[in-house]
Design an enzyme around this catalytic site. Sequence first.
Site, PDB file in Angstrom:
ATOM      1  N   LYS A 177      -1.097  -0.905  -1.706  1.00 36.64           N
ATOM      2  CA  LYS A 177       0.155  -0.880  -2.489  1.00 36.64           C
ATOM      3  C   LYS A 177       0.773  -2.274  -2.477  1.00 36.64           C
ATOM      4  CE  LYS A 177       3.101  -1.055   1.293  1.00 36.64           C
ATOM      5  NZ  LYS A 177       3.787  -2.283   1.706  1.00 36.64           N
ATOM      6  N   ASP A 209       4.744   4.322   6.270  1.00 37.04           N
ATOM      7  CA  ASP A 209       4.257   4.236   4.885  1.00 37.04           C
ATOM      8  C   ASP A 209       3.229   5.318   4.547  1.00 37.04           C
ATOM      9  OD1 ASP A 209       5.845   2.037   4.691  1.00 37.04           O
ATOM     10  OD2 ASP A 209       4.219   0.564   4.719  1.00 37.04           O
TER      11      ASP A 209
HETATM   12  O1  C5P Z   1       5.869   3.091  11.081  1.00 36.81           O
HETATM   13  P1  C5P Z   1       5.027   1.867  11.288  1.00 36.81           P
HETATM   14  O2  C5P Z   1       3.951   2.084  12.324  1.00 36.81           O
HETATM   15  O3  C5P Z   1       4.527   1.265  10.040  1.00 36.81           O
HETATM   16  O4  C5P Z   1       6.019   0.811  11.894  1.00 36.81           O
HETATM   17  C1  C5P Z   1       5.639  -0.301  12.646  1.00 36.81           C
HETATM   18  C2  C5P Z   1       6.893  -0.863  13.272  1.00 36.81           C
HETATM   19  O5  C5P Z   1       7.720  -1.429  12.254  1.00 36.81           O
HETATM   20  C3  C5P Z   1       7.758   0.187  13.957  1.00 36.81           C
HETATM   21  O6  C5P Z   1       7.452   0.272  15.319  1.00 36.81           O
HETATM   22  C4  C5P Z   1       9.146  -0.343  13.761  1.00 36.81           C
HETATM   23  O7  C5P Z   1       9.435  -1.300  14.748  1.00 36.81           O
HETATM   24  C5  C5P Z   1       9.073  -1.094  12.443  1.00 36.81           C
HETATM   25  N1  C5P Z   1       9.580  -0.315  11.290  1.00 36.81           N
HETATM   26  C6  C5P Z   1      10.946  -0.136  11.152  1.00 36.81           C
HETATM   27  N2  C5P Z   1      11.435   0.545  10.059  1.00 36.81           N
HETATM   28  C7  C5P Z   1      10.593   1.040   9.127  1.00 36.81           C
HETATM   29  C8  C5P Z   1       9.205   0.859   9.256  1.00 36.81           C
HETATM   30  C9  C5P Z   1       8.726   0.165  10.362  1.00 36.81           C
HETATM   31  O8  C5P Z   1      11.724  -0.581  11.977  1.00 36.81           O
HETATM   32  N3  C5P Z   1      11.096   1.694   8.069  1.00 36.81           N
END
Ligand code: C5P
Length: 286
Positions: free
Chosen positions: A12, A136
């Site tokens: 994406k 995501d």
């Molecule tokens: O959810 P994901 O594994 O993609 O997120 C990786 C890191 O990015 C999370 O541990 C968090 O610190 C941060 N994050 C966030 N807010 C989001 C997506 C990700 O703070 N909406």
Amino acid sequence: MMNRIFIEAPAKINLGLQITGLRADGFHSLESIFATVTLADQIEILLNRNESGIALECSGIPSPAAEGNIVWKTAKLFMEETSAVGGLTISLHKNIPSPGGLGGGSSNAASVLLALQKLTNCNIDLFKLAERIGSDVPFFLLQERAAIVSGRGELLRSVSLPDFHCVLVHSEENIPTPMAFKLWDEFQGDLTEACPISNYTALKFGVWHEGKPFPVRLDNHFLTLLGSRFPALAQTAEELSLLTVNWGLSGSGPTFYTLFRSEEEAKEAEKHLAGKFPWVFRCQSR
Ligand code: C5P
């Protein structure tokens, strides 16, 4: 009964990304348009009901082995949560760079969930599992071409985009997403002003939501934050803005995109950018 499945996991790009707040759970709320493109990873899963365990074989762009790979973790979570019986042999061919801001890992995870549900016939709420795997993942589970994404990533409204061509470029920086959000928390005090709206793709690209033109900001809060700390990002941004106004940073980077209505324009841009960046890839909307 079907025991083998092949699935494409698309990348994406983010048409704009605004971080709108810090949530009580430590995650950030955001607002963005996610649009899938024809760059994709390929995944093949074989279910053998007489075996157990999960074997993962990776090819293409290097990615973590076995237990360290989001594909393996997702498969394990699915088999545990559904108590499905059988062993899995998974082949993953990676074309999506990581970390890239292109959602490659999240897309892989969503594809594995969809594939395993078909293979095992287990009825489980995949969205609940998706949220546990990554912010995501719900978007990719939706299997829409594009959506307005908000909340932590779980609030999804599909949006209609016209077809577009794009050229993706990878700047040399390596910025893992958690680090980008951490920097945001540390430095957001500097960013009291919202980014100015530099252009509206609705006018140029005709983005539609609920039957109405939808204004799209290509600005990305991460670029404002990270551009001053990672010189290659700022240089890439400068280079792209010489080429077109329709460019942006995808996710927390380091991949940028440029958008075009025609394949010819995209081919021209690809020619111009090839050799200037370590990775240049021309593709289009799905
Ligand atoms: O959810 P994901 O594994 O993609 O997120 C990786 C890191 O990015 C999370 O541990 C968090 O610190 C941060 N994050 C966030 N807010 C989001 C997506 C990700 O703070 N909406």
